[in-house]
Design a protein around this motif. Structure first.
Motif, PDB file in Angstrom:
ATOM      1  N   ASP A   1       3.151  -2.696 -10.296  1.00  0.00           N
ATOM      2  CA  ASP A   1       3.449  -1.266 -10.371  1.00  0.00           C
ATOM      3  C   ASP A   1       4.468  -0.788  -9.330  1.00  0.00           C
TER       4      ASP A   1
ATOM      5  N   THR B   1      -2.956  -8.745  -0.622  1.00  0.00           N
ATOM      6  CA  THR B   1      -2.999  -7.284  -0.601  1.00  0.00           C
ATOM      7  C   THR B   1      -3.018  -6.884   0.862  1.00  0.00           C
TER       8      THR B   1
ATOM      9  N   THR C   1       5.218  -5.908  -6.065  1.00  0.00           N
ATOM     10  CA  THR C   1       4.153  -6.445  -6.914  1.00  0.00           C
ATOM     11  C   THR C   1       4.734  -7.003  -8.206  1.00  0.00           C
TER      12      THR C   1
ATOM     13  N   GLY D   1       0.802  -1.211   0.000  1.00  0.00           N
ATOM     14  CA  GLY D   1       0.000   0.000   0.000  1.00  0.00           C
ATOM     15  C   GLY D   1       0.838   1.265   0.000  1.00  0.00           C
TER      16      GLY D   1
ATOM     17  N   GLU E   1      -7.086  -3.395  -4.393  1.00  0.00           N
ATOM     18  CA  GLU E   1      -6.751  -2.457  -5.468  1.00  0.00           C
ATOM     19  C   GLU E   1      -6.100  -3.148  -6.655  1.00  0.00           C
TER      20      GLU E   1
ATOM     21  N   ASN F   1      -6.275  -1.973   1.320  1.00  0.00           N
ATOM     22  CA  ASN F   1      -6.351  -1.469   2.694  1.00  0.00           C
ATOM     23  C   ASN F   1      -7.497  -2.205   3.367  1.00  0.00           C
TER      24      ASN F   1
ATOM     25  N   GLN G   1      -2.182   0.711 -10.476  1.00  0.00           N
ATOM     26  CA  GLN G   1      -2.066   2.100 -10.021  1.00  0.00           C
ATOM     27  C   GLN G   1      -3.115   2.447  -8.954  1.00  0.00           C
ATOM     28  N   HIS G   2      -3.317   1.504  -8.102  1.00  0.00           N
ATOM     29  CA  HIS G   2      -4.153   1.684  -6.905  1.00  0.00           C
ATOM     30  C   HIS G   2      -5.630   1.952  -7.197  1.00  0.00           C
ATOM     31  N   GLN G   3      -6.088   1.586  -8.393  1.00  0.00           N
ATOM     32  CA  GLN G   3      -7.524   1.729  -8.651  1.00  0.00           C
ATOM     33  C   GLN G   3      -8.282   0.707  -7.795  1.00  0.00           C
ATOM     34  N   THR G   4      -9.360   1.145  -7.169  1.00  0.00           N
ATOM     35  CA  THR G   4     -10.147   0.225  -6.335  1.00  0.00           C
ATOM     36  C   THR G   4     -10.864  -0.781  -7.218  1.00  0.00           C
TER      37      THR G   4
ATOM     38  N   HIS H   1      -2.274  -4.223  -4.186  1.00  0.00           N
ATOM     39  CA  HIS H   1      -2.342  -3.408  -2.979  1.00  0.00           C
ATOM     40  C   HIS H   1      -3.752  -3.392  -2.424  1.00  0.00           C
TER      41      HIS H   1
END
Lengths: 75, 220
Positions: free
Chosen positions: B12, B102, B16, A32, B75, B70, B78-81, B68
């Protein structure tokens, strides 16, 4: 007499000292957050930010594991 | 009828990318050997439209998220949900076994997926995953001896589920692999970087959790 804050500050210094001994070719990846080198990690520890807290907690649990192991061994 | 697996691998950042190479070289060949129908979504393909589309249309038995996250989300690129605990996407996990490699997604999202939306099993992490790697091996992840214990332990879940193990068996195999490497570095404290590796392996072992029925087998 040391306060709880004093003790916590000393623990932060301990974590910083520990990370400072890491080999320079090592990278830490925290999910993260991304991948960091030693100097970047130390910056987070100095700021005591959320990333620093993750590493602080990992280190505290690591230290506690020695105590648990000693208790198991010595009863 | 062929069993189906969906795999996301975002690639990314360094960790990863290591995951992605591991999946490409070890997990996907095993899935092919077993005759599974594989939906592999690497890099830009690991986006919400594509992932949700595949889950809706192909109804995979097993979903392996590698990226990734939380406490509330998984995600993609590029951290898109991709999946969030507070929108309709979480319902897509119903009836599935999920390995969410993740960060922290087991905390709230995984629990909710199983307890409220009927996901059969969710194996993930309740805290951020921490790993070490050697920057001298970045271009050859499978040769990185520093990253190896982290990758081997964590990826054992995906490997075991692909091979037809139950959620409980897969979780145990991963925990056993963590225990192996922890014992190894405890016994060989003289190895360079041993104490650093040990510290974060222990953190990851503690953070890993299985939610749901341990006897569920996604692939038989």
């Amino acid at each position: 007499m040391k306060t709880e804050d004093d003790i916590k500050n000393e623990m932060w210094k301990l974590v910083r000292a520990r990370v400072s001994t890491m080999s320079s070719n090592l990278r830490i990846s925290i999910g993260g957050v991304g991948t960091m080198n030693k100097d970047q990690v130390i910056e987070h520890i100095d700021r005591k930010d959320s990333i620093g807290e993750i590493l602080y907690n990992a280190h505290m649990n690591y230290i506690k594991s020695f105590k648990q192991e000693a208790n198991q061994f010595f009863g | 009828m062929k069993k189906k697996v969906l795999i996301t691998r975002v690639e990314d950042d360094e960790i990863t990318r290591y995951c992605s190479v591991w999946i490409e070289k070890k997990i996907i060949p095993e899935a092919e050997r077993r005759g599974l129908e594989i939906s592999d979504l690497p890099r830009k393909k690991a986006n919400k439209n594509r992932v949700c589309g595949v889950i809706s249309s192909k109804n995979p038995n097993l979903i392996l998220f590698h990226g990734h996250g939380n406490e509330n989300s998984i995600e993609g690129y590029q951290h898109q949900t991709l999946i969030h605990s507070d929108d309709g996407s979480i319902s897509l996990l119903s009836g599935k076994v999920i390995h969410s490699f993740t960060c922290s997604s087991a905390c709230i999202l995984g629990k909710k997926a199983v307890e409220e939306y009927g996901a059969l099993g969710f194996i993930g992490y309740k805290q951020p995953f921490i790993a070490l790697n050697d920057d001298l091996c970045v271009s050859r992840p499978l040769t990185d001896e520093i990253a190896k214990p982290f990758m081997e332990s964590a990826m054992r879940i995906s490997e075991a589920l692909i091979k037809g193990n139950t959620s409980g068996e897969a979780f145990k195999k991963s925990q056993d692999m963590y225990n192996f490497w922890i014992a190894f570095y405890r016994a060989h404290g003289d190895i360079k970087d041993a104490s650093d590796i040990l510290e974060y392996l222990m953190a990851d072992r503690s953070a890993q959790i299985l939610i749901g029925d341990p006897n569920i087998q996604a692939i038989d």
